[in-house]
Enzyme design. Structure first.
Site, PDB file in Angstrom:
ATOM      1  N   CYS A 152      55.873  21.832  68.176  1.00  0.00           N
ATOM      2  CA  CYS A 152      56.562  21.034  67.168  1.00  0.00           C
ATOM      3  C   CYS A 152      57.943  20.618  67.653  1.00  0.00           C
ATOM      4  O   CYS A 152      58.560  21.289  68.473  1.00  0.00           O
ATOM      5  CB  CYS A 152      56.695  21.832  65.873  1.00  0.00           C
ATOM      6  SG  CYS A 152      55.134  22.150  65.040  1.00  0.00           S
TER       7      CYS A 152
ATOM      8  N   ASP B  15      53.028  28.707  56.691  1.00  0.00           N
ATOM      9  CA  ASP B  15      53.894  29.875  56.824  1.00  0.00           C
ATOM     10  C   ASP B  15      55.366  29.493  56.725  1.00  0.00           C
ATOM     11  O   ASP B  15      56.220  30.345  56.466  1.00  0.00           O
ATOM     12  CB  ASP B  15      53.636  30.580  58.151  1.00  0.00           C
ATOM     13  CG  ASP B  15      53.778  29.646  59.351  1.00  0.00           C
ATOM     14  OD1 ASP B  15      53.175  28.564  59.316  1.00  0.00           O
ATOM     15  OD2 ASP B  15      54.480  30.003  60.310  1.00  0.00           O
TER      16      ASP B  15
END
Length: 400
Positions: A57, A157
């Protein structure tokens, strides 16, 4: 030898053809169709028949800019695209007045609905995250115990960070067990907060623009054209708009002992059982994934121990991805790592995959980011003195 712990490998399956619009920004989504995607503490390498591409990411934040117009918004998106190689699954953008959050996603947890930026319940707090939060379930339970009627929009999460901010403010980073870099934007008062994990597993940089804006990004290439000054974001610290300075939140006892005057030496006796249990727990918690995973194996001590623990754990967990661990090794043809990894994989009974590359392939892939003189320096450092032909007909020659 690979000096890596808790290495996860994920295989991306399927495609997504319908991009979702975030805050009015139609985000093009490219779903990778590759043989395998290897996640290395948040860093991924897509291993195909002839390519290995780094994947993870990427986040970019521009905060307190003096420009909030559409042209500057497009500029922020263009800068974010410089690190799109990190996140092939989703590109998202959130703008509030003169602050911007952009995200390039590699989906690991909740790939269906965990696209970023993420928000709290009333969307007054937004967050962009690179990383994984291993204790997110415990934190979510803690929040729901305090607020029984609170709802979470995703199973990501990372969503828990926005909800923690509401209750705990700047303590949020110290509550997380994981590897992470993130930026929070609170639209209730215009404040922001950025943090990096305790030892800097994830990359993060911070810069200051000509107009007084604050920039935060996973890669320096997003900052270099907009900032008068930029630097590495220190691990174990957060940067808050309330103080406009860094604060170290990670202060374990061994840090304090080392920094004492005079330094205090550790006094806890060695206990192999405690060490083994801590090591096993560290590996197992990093196997958290909603997609298939495996390990990167060099055949050295560290990666072999990690592979042994992961192999045992996946058999006992009755994983939906099967009970045989995938292992991967990448190296030059005939390298000792390939041979050693093959032997360890055979002993552990993993489903083993090998990928090879050459010096020429490496230089071709580096050529987009390195000048020929820089490549010469690299060749010299590697002890290579031969002329290396490139695909465009040229060559690079390292001086002897």
């Amino acid at each position: 030898r690979s000096n890596l712990s808790a290495v996860l490998v994920r295989v991306l399956l399927g495609t997504r053809d319908s991009p979702r619009d975030v805050d009015g920004c139609a985000a093009p989504v490219s779903r990778l169709r590759s043989y395998a995607s290897i996640q290395l503490k948040g860093v991924g390498c897509v291993a195909g028949s002839s390519q290995i591409v780094v994947r993870m990411c990427g986040i970019l934040a521009c905060l307190m800019s003096t420009d909030d117009g559409p042209q500057f918004r497009a500029r922020v998106l263009a800068l974010s695209r410089r690190q799109r190689h990190r996140g092939p699954d989703w590109s998202g953008m959130f703008q509030w007045k003169n602050s911007f959050l952009a995200h390039e996603r590699l989906a690991i947890i909740d790939p269906a609905s965990g696209d970023q930026p993420l928000f709290n319940e009333d969307k007054s707090v937004s967050v962009c995250v690179n990383g994984e939060i291993y204790n997110h379930k415990a934190l979510k339970a803690q929040i729901l115990e305090k607020h029984p009627h609170k709802t979470f929009a995703t199973e990501s999460d990372c969503e828990v960070i926005s909800h923690l901010w509401e209750d705990y403010g700047e303590k949020v980073a110290s509550m997380l067990d994981g590897m992470f870099s993130f930026v929070i934007l609170d639209t209730r008062d215009g404040s922001f907060y950025a943090a990096r994990d305790p030892i800097g597993i994830t990359s993060l940089y911070i810069g200051w623009g000509k107009d007084g804006s604050v920039w935060v990004a996973s890669e320096m290439k997003c900052l270099k054209d907009e900032c008068l000054k930029f630097q590495q974001f220190p691990p174990g610290h957060y940067y808050s708009s309330r103080t406009m300075s860094f604060t170290r939140y990670y202060n374990p006892q061994f840090y304090l002992d080392f920094e004492a005057s005079p330094p205090r030496c550790p006094s806890t006796p060695y206990d192999p059982k405690v060490l083994r249990e801590a090591f096993e727990a560290a590996v197992v918690k990093r196997m958290m994934s909603d997609v298939p995973f495996g390990v990167l194996l060099s055949g050295g001590l560290d990666s072999s121990l990690v592979a042994a623990i992961a192999s045992r754990a996946i058999k006992s967990q009755d994983s939906i991805w099967g009970n045989r661990l995938h292992s991967f090794c990448i190296g030059l043809p005939g390298s000792p790592d390939l041979k050693a990894a093959r032997e360890v994989a055979g002993f552990l009974g993993t489903d083993h995959h090998e990928f090879t590359f050459t010096v020429q392939v490496s230089l071709v892939n580096l050529s987009g980011d390195m000048s020929p003189p820089s490549c010469c320096v690299l060749l010299h450092a590697l002890g290579i003195t031969a002329s290396i032909p490139l695909l465009d007909g040229g060559s690079i020659c390292a001086p002897s």
